[in-house]
Design a protein around this motif. Sequence first.
Motif, short mmCIF file in Angstrom:
data_model
loop_
_atom_site.label_atom_id
_atom_site.label_comp_id
_atom_site.label_asym_id
_atom_site.label_seq_id
_atom_site.Cartn_x
_atom_site.Cartn_y
_atom_site.Cartn_z
N SER A 1 2.67 -3.12 6.72
CA SER A 1 2.72 -3.74 5.39
C SER A 1 1.39 -4.43 5.12
CB SER A 1 3.84 -4.78 5.32
OG SER A 1 5.08 -4.14 5.49
N LEU B 1 -3.06 -3.90 -7.93
CA LEU B 1 -1.65 -4.31 -7.88
C LEU B 1 -1.56 -5.78 -8.25
CD1 LEU B 1 -0.58 -2.96 -4.36
CD2 LEU B 1 0.04 -1.97 -6.59
N GLU C 1 3.49 -7.45 -5.91
CA GLU C 1 3.61 -6.04 -5.52
C GLU C 1 2.88 -5.81 -4.20
OE1 GLU C 1 3.74 -3.52 -9.63
OE2 GLU C 1 1.78 -4.28 -9.07
N ALA C 2 1.68 -6.40 -4.11
CA ALA C 2 0.86 -6.22 -2.90
C ALA C 2 1.55 -6.83 -1.68
CB ALA C 2 -0.51 -6.84 -3.11
N THR D 1 4.89 -2.02 0.60
CA THR D 1 3.49 -1.69 0.31
C THR D 1 2.74 -1.47 1.62
OG1 THR D 1 3.56 -2.92 -1.73
CG2 THR D 1 1.39 -2.60 -0.76
N LEU E 1 2.12 3.62 -1.87
CA LEU E 1 3.05 2.83 -2.71
C LEU E 1 4.14 3.77 -3.22
CD1 LEU E 1 0.00 1.28 -4.40
CD2 LEU E 1 1.72 -0.10 -3.24
N SER F 1 -2.01 5.08 -5.09
CA SER F 1 -2.25 5.01 -3.64
C SER F 1 -3.70 5.39 -3.34
CB SER F 1 -1.28 5.95 -2.92
OG SER F 1 0.05 5.52 -3.09
#
Length: 326
Positions: A158, A202, A206-207, A212, A235, A243
């Motif tokens: 991640s 992002l 989201e990040a 992710t 992603l 991506s």
Amino acid sequence: MLIKRSPNGIELPFSSEITPREVFESRRDFIRQMAVGSIAGTALFEMANREAFSQTPGAQKLASTLNPAYALIEKKTAYKDATTYNNFYEFGTDKSEPAMNAGTLKPHPWTVTIEGEVKKPVTLDLDALLKLAPLEERVYRLRCVEGWSMVIPWIGYSLSNLIKKVEPTGNAKFVEFITLDDKKQMPGLRRPVLEWPYVEGLRMDEAMHPLTLLSLGMYGEVLPNQNGAPVRMVLPWKYGFKSAKSIVKIRFTKEQPRTAWNIAAPGEYGFYSNVNPDVDHPRWSQASERRIGEDGLFAKKRKTLMFNGYNEVASLYAGMDLKKFY
Ligand code: MTE
């Protein structure tokens, strides 16, 4: 995306293709199902891995542990398809061109600079990136905005692992991904098909989402050049173009960053670009998709799922009009 389609049939120039991967992949999958959750199984899993690697001379293996939460029980896309049917415009706009042209990319040595709104900016080499967190294998679906999808066993961790280490400041609202911009290594940069370098972005939440993935490998090996060596984003709930491949800089920003496809065609590609069967591309429907490898004359298209089926991200967009924020 304004790209030509080409029949998929380019042979990779290394011997890994001599052994049909499907054979050992299906066997490895079977052993993996048994392996999850048992020590004896883990040993079997290791054996299966070694066997797979021993049959792929030339490709550099990359050890990882299957994350059972993402062990998606779906037929994986054949390695050959995943590595010969690519979008990587720095090596040409035809699907077959990255596999043919990306030999000029030099993924070693490589560094990624992390900068911007962080307390601890840093430049990491590949070794540091590989050791930053335990490498996991995660099988993700990835759907391209053009209407096709694949199922790929990625290796990575991640992105949140890296983000926590650099300690973003309170001003960090977005993350920008900047990719390699070197005409010597990337012949496609001589053509103004996109504004270079290829950039993506992002929102911070989201990040930070566990889904992710910062990816350093696939199919038990380091990333092939055409798939974004040595480090890329994956992603799975967003269209494939989010991506970014071959990343050299990760920048934390106050403002929403510009993104390559939004610059090229703002009416067609937005910042969010979540897979959404209810929001058509201005030139085609997004309601269904073709799974690469299911291309026969009578092959049925699959229904596209909201967020590509990754509903765990839905709360990130609660209250947002996803027709407006496409
Ligand atoms: N990253 C860079 N640097 N350049 C690109 O052209 N293409 C994007 C994305 N990342 C692209 C990129 C698009 S359009 C897609 S669909 C995916 O990479 C494709 O990834 P794959 O070839 O590994 O399937």
